[in-house]
Design a protein around this motif. Sequence first.
Motif, PDB file in Angstrom:
ATOM      1  N   ARG A  80       5.604   9.266   8.059  1.00  0.00           N
ATOM      2  CA  ARG A  80       5.182   7.938   8.513  1.00  0.00           C
ATOM      3  C   ARG A  80       4.874   6.961   7.384  1.00  0.00           C
ATOM      4  N   ASP A  82       6.635   4.506   6.481  1.00  0.00           N
ATOM      5  CA  ASP A  82       6.929   3.152   6.946  1.00  0.00           C
ATOM      6  C   ASP A  82       5.752   2.548   7.707  1.00  0.00           C
ATOM      7  N   HIS A  83       5.061   3.355   8.489  1.00  0.00           N
ATOM      8  CA  HIS A  83       3.909   2.854   9.247  1.00  0.00           C
ATOM      9  C   HIS A  83       2.757   2.487   8.317  1.00  0.00           C
ATOM     10  N   GLN A  87       1.225  -1.322   7.720  1.00  0.00           N
ATOM     11  CA  GLN A  87      -0.207  -1.626   7.784  1.00  0.00           C
ATOM     12  C   GLN A  87      -0.646  -2.370   6.522  1.00  0.00           C
ATOM     13  N   SER A 123      13.140   5.978  13.537  1.00  0.00           N
ATOM     14  CA  SER A 123      11.895   5.381  13.046  1.00  0.00           C
ATOM     15  C   SER A 123      11.548   4.088  13.781  1.00  0.00           C
TER      16      SER A 123
END
Length: 125
Positions: A80, A82-83, A87, A123
């Motif tokens: 994760r 990319d998440h 953020q 994704s």
Amino acid sequence: MDGSYNTYPENINAYGDPLTEDDVYYDANDQNRTDVLKLVLYDLNSAVAPREIRLMAIHAALEEFDHDDEILHDEELDLRADHILLQKLTYAMCIDPGSIEVGYICSAMEAVYRAGRTRLAQSFH
């Protein structure tokens, strides 16, 4: 690493010597690489203030993600990255949309999205 990013401005003190290609390239099946990636992502996710700490974490992530191995990028997406970067991008855009921090985060996201087509498509769901 292809060396396309100059990620260490003069005013940022990095820990230790600059990384070389031999220092950061790992086999996709190497548990050590997974452990390093998890630490980099933990540091990135935890870095909020001050700005210098965020920049150091972003630089470390960019150094880790700047390669052309799709399998390694798939692993980054599995964890994760990319998440976490999204953020950080949201936070940076709220503080100063024109900052160099925003550019570094976008560069890191671009690097992560060099993954394989199948994993990349996943994704976004």
